[in-house]
Design a protein around this motif. Sequence first.
Motif, PDB file in Angstrom:
ATOM      1  N   LEU A   1       0.836  -1.183   0.000  1.00 53.11           N
ATOM      2  CA  LEU A   1       0.000   0.000   0.000  1.00 53.11           C
ATOM      3  C   LEU A   1       0.879   1.244   0.000  1.00 53.11           C
ATOM      4  O   LEU A   1       0.549   2.260  -0.599  1.00 53.11           O
ATOM      5  CB  LEU A   1      -0.874  -0.025   1.246  1.00 53.11           C
ATOM      6  CG  LEU A   1      -2.075   0.879   1.204  1.00 53.11           C
ATOM      7  CD1 LEU A   1      -3.019   0.444   0.100  1.00 53.11           C
ATOM      8  CD2 LEU A   1      -2.783   0.836   2.533  1.00 53.11           C
ATOM      9  N   VAL A   2       1.979   1.160   0.694  1.00 56.26           N
ATOM     10  CA  VAL A   2       2.906   2.293   0.713  1.00 56.26           C
ATOM     11  C   VAL A   2       4.319   1.779   0.516  1.00 56.26           C
ATOM     12  O   VAL A   2       4.643   0.665   0.898  1.00 56.26           O
ATOM     13  CB  VAL A   2       2.887   3.064   2.047  1.00 56.26           C
ATOM     14  CG1 VAL A   2       1.638   3.883   2.175  1.00 56.26           C
ATOM     15  CG2 VAL A   2       3.059   2.139   3.219  1.00 56.26           C
ATOM     16  N   ARG A   3       5.140   2.607  -0.079  1.00 61.55           N
ATOM     17  CA  ARG A   3       6.560   2.285  -0.154  1.00 61.55           C
ATOM     18  C   ARG A   3       7.282   3.405   0.569  1.00 61.55           C
ATOM     19  O   ARG A   3       7.614   4.429  -0.017  1.00 61.55           O
ATOM     20  CB  ARG A   3       6.989   2.120  -1.599  1.00 61.55           C
ATOM     21  CG  ARG A   3       6.533   0.777  -2.159  1.00 61.55           C
ATOM     22  CD  ARG A   3       7.215   0.415  -3.444  1.00 61.55           C
ATOM     23  NE  ARG A   3       6.650   1.122  -4.573  1.00 61.55           N
ATOM     24  CZ  ARG A   3       5.504   0.781  -5.157  1.00 61.55           C
ATOM     25  NH1 ARG A   3       4.813  -0.231  -4.719  1.00 61.55           N
ATOM     26  NH2 ARG A   3       5.042   1.459  -6.174  1.00 61.55           N
ATOM     27  N   PRO A   4       7.475   3.193   1.866  1.00 60.25           N
ATOM     28  CA  PRO A   4       7.990   4.282   2.707  1.00 60.25           C
ATOM     29  C   PRO A   4       9.295   4.880   2.209  1.00 60.25           C
ATOM     30  O   PRO A   4       9.531   6.069   2.388  1.00 60.25           O
ATOM     31  CB  PRO A   4       8.199   3.618   4.076  1.00 60.25           C
ATOM     32  CG  PRO A   4       7.515   2.309   4.021  1.00 60.25           C
ATOM     33  CD  PRO A   4       7.274   1.950   2.592  1.00 60.25           C
ATOM     34  N   ALA A   5      10.122   4.065   1.547  1.00 65.11           N
ATOM     35  CA  ALA A   5      11.422   4.582   1.105  1.00 65.11           C
ATOM     36  C   ALA A   5      11.236   5.753   0.138  1.00 65.11           C
ATOM     37  O   ALA A   5      11.998   6.723   0.181  1.00 65.11           O
ATOM     38  CB  ALA A   5      12.234   3.467   0.448  1.00 65.11           C
ATOM     39  N   LEU A   6      10.212   5.668  -0.731  1.00 62.96           N
ATOM     40  CA  LEU A   6       9.979   6.765  -1.663  1.00 62.96           C
ATOM     41  C   LEU A   6       9.473   8.004  -0.930  1.00 62.96           C
ATOM     42  O   LEU A   6       9.851   9.129  -1.254  1.00 62.96           O
ATOM     43  CB  LEU A   6       8.983   6.352  -2.748  1.00 62.96           C
ATOM     44  CG  LEU A   6       9.519   5.508  -3.892  1.00 62.96           C
ATOM     45  CD1 LEU A   6       8.399   5.140  -4.851  1.00 62.96           C
ATOM     46  CD2 LEU A   6      10.629   6.233  -4.650  1.00 62.96           C
ATOM     47  N   CYS A   7       8.623   7.796   0.069  1.00 60.30           N
ATOM     48  CA  CYS A   7       8.152   8.930   0.872  1.00 60.30           C
ATOM     49  C   CYS A   7       9.338   9.594   1.572  1.00 60.30           C
ATOM     50  O   CYS A   7       9.446  10.822   1.599  1.00 60.30           O
ATOM     51  CB  CYS A   7       7.153   8.465   1.938  1.00 60.30           C
ATOM     52  SG  CYS A   7       5.606   7.906   1.254  1.00 60.30           S
ATOM     53  N   GLU A   8      10.199   8.768   2.134  1.00 60.88           N
ATOM     54  CA  GLU A   8      11.368   9.315   2.840  1.00 60.88           C
ATOM     55  C   GLU A   8      12.270  10.090   1.896  1.00 60.88           C
ATOM     56  O   GLU A   8      12.785  11.150   2.253  1.00 60.88           O
ATOM     57  CB  GLU A   8      12.155   8.178   3.515  1.00 60.88           C
ATOM     58  CG  GLU A   8      11.477   7.674   4.768  1.00 60.88           C
ATOM     59  CD  GLU A   8      12.162   6.455   5.366  1.00 60.88           C
ATOM     60  OE1 GLU A   8      13.251   6.076   4.889  1.00 60.88           O
ATOM     61  OE2 GLU A   8      11.594   5.884   6.317  1.00 60.88           O
ATOM     62  N   GLU A   9      12.453   9.563   0.697  1.00 58.20           N
ATOM     63  CA  GLU A   9      13.318  10.236  -0.275  1.00 58.20           C
ATOM     64  C   GLU A   9      12.710  11.581  -0.678  1.00 58.20           C
ATOM     65  O   GLU A   9      13.410  12.591  -0.759  1.00 58.20           O
ATOM     66  CB  GLU A   9      13.530   9.329  -1.496  1.00 58.20           C
ATOM     67  CG  GLU A   9      14.520   9.848  -2.518  1.00 58.20           C
ATOM     68  CD  GLU A   9      15.885  10.157  -1.928  1.00 58.20           C
ATOM     69  OE1 GLU A   9      16.317   9.489  -0.977  1.00 58.20           O
ATOM     70  OE2 GLU A   9      16.509  11.113  -2.419  1.00 58.20           O
ATOM     71  N   ALA A  10      11.401  11.591  -0.923  1.00 55.26           N
ATOM     72  CA  ALA A  10      10.738  12.839  -1.310  1.00 55.26           C
ATOM     73  C   ALA A  10      10.821  13.853  -0.170  1.00 55.26           C
ATOM     74  O   ALA A  10      11.097  15.038  -0.391  1.00 55.26           O
ATOM     75  CB  ALA A  10       9.285  12.572  -1.676  1.00 55.26           C
ATOM     76  N   LEU A  11      10.612  13.377   1.039  1.00 56.97           N
ATOM     77  CA  LEU A  11      10.702  14.275   2.191  1.00 56.97           C
ATOM     78  C   LEU A  11      12.104  14.847   2.334  1.00 56.97           C
ATOM     79  O   LEU A  11      12.278  16.041   2.586  1.00 56.97           O
ATOM     80  CB  LEU A  11      10.349  13.511   3.477  1.00 56.97           C
ATOM     81  CG  LEU A  11       8.955  13.764   4.034  1.00 56.97           C
ATOM     82  CD1 LEU A  11       8.669  12.814   5.178  1.00 56.97           C
ATOM     83  CD2 LEU A  11       8.813  15.207   4.527  1.00 56.97           C
TER      84      LEU A  11
END
Lengths: 428, 115
Positions: A215-225
């Motif tokens: 549902l989520v790929r946290p690594a991409l969220c972290e990279e964007a952040l």
Amino acid sequence: MTELSPAATEAHRAIEAIWRIESARLIAGLARVVGDIGTAEELAQDALVAALEQWPISGVPEKPGAWLMGTAKHRAIDLLRRRQTLERKHEEIGRDIERAQEVIDPEAAMDEDVGDELLGLIFMACHPVLSKDARVALTLRVLGGLTTEEIARAFLVPVSTIAQRIVRAKRTLTEARVRFEVPAGPERVARLASVLEVIYLIFNEGYSATAGDDLVRPALCEEALRLGRILAELITTEAEVHGLVALMEIQASRLRARIGPSGEAILLLDQNRSRWDRLLIRRGLAALERAERLGGAMGPYALQAAIAACHARASTAADTDWPRMVALYDAVAELAPSPVIELNRAVAVGMAFGPAAGLALVDGLVSEPPLSTYHLLPAVRGDLLRKLGRSAEARAEFERAASLTQNVAERKLLQRRAAECTAEGMAG
Amino acid sequence: MRVLVLAKEDHQSQAAKPPTPEMMAEFQTFNEELVKAGVVIGDGRLYPSSQGKRMRFDGKKRTVIDGPFAETKELVAGYWLWQVRSIDEALEWLKRSPFDAGTYEIRQIMEFEGM
């Protein structure tokens, strides 16, 4: 292949970490000298190869970033000299070499210019001449330091697709003669919008994975952040940069509350708010305040962040300031009218003024072409119908929504909703 | 991933040498670099343990112990919360710090439990 000694293994791991830290700065510094991302990246890669050969034996230098920059800049000068023998004019080359020599001093290469160089690289990788997909891939590659394989894995596409996309992006930049620069004046606004769009696309791909089992790929969220936070430090006076950071921080604060024990999706209003990350909320609210102080409360990202903040400030779903939410959606709709925003506005209206009012708005959207295959439309409609006690109609809507989503976890949630409606229908 | 970086200082040295303005400035520069790189997401410095309290649990019994905690060799004096992509990245950043004494501990924070 020979087995690596423990010291060599340790050096390799250190090099990998150093690459992650230094690669963007390195490529940025080189791109300023040689003018294009492709060559800059090759030179940086050459320096990395040199490090991989030398450091396991000699040890990691005290200032690894400066070492890599020095090595790569020497190669850049060689390259510029070789180019000199080709078509370009002497005086122009002379200037290039001078520029390269100026920054050959590794210490100087690491000082005040770094911020501008990094910005130049961000603006180049996110240039509007490139397609969205190309901008995303190139940004993750040159600014995130991700390998082609890692990007492909994150987006669930073949490695060759990403490799092609990056090669083509670099070629497009060269053909369009995109210059390495930090744009100023009116151009800056449009170029910055393109940068913010790319960062938010990366975030969203992580936050609501459009395909696959996760549902989520946290690594991409972290990279964007991470990219957003870096940008907010580089461009401190642009309200929308802080607006975007605020939006991402607050949305990310809900990441761990969005997924149930068996990987299923939990909708915002059903989430256990004690699982929201207070630190990220605090950071998000601070960033939003910064955007508002800069006069940017009505910017598209700041407005969306304000909506997210409305949820974040409410200790229970019922405590949410829904009338304010409707007003914020009104403002968003005025700024960037879109059926998806109208749908969200309908949800807020349903909460603020009752499900019948919400449903009336949603019914008006059913014939909107972009929404006809959008799974959230029947999902929202089903939710409102269910609240009005129209279980059979609600079930049909949830089933339709389930058939429209590509995301496995989301489909499960919608199917469960449909089953609940069946049970309610029988009970009633 | 998120890591907690714990600054541990030797009990005696903590009291003996307060940081000089030069050390503070160097630390500031380093911290700014970390912030600019999007690494620091939270931080804090702690008052000496003489102002701290401890609570010990034994069944239903709670015992409060006043600081300073002299029996401990190393005490946490401050913390950082870092967002990094690996423990190795955290190590690389820490290597660049201006510190010349003490022990710094890097611990990964559990996230996305149940995933």
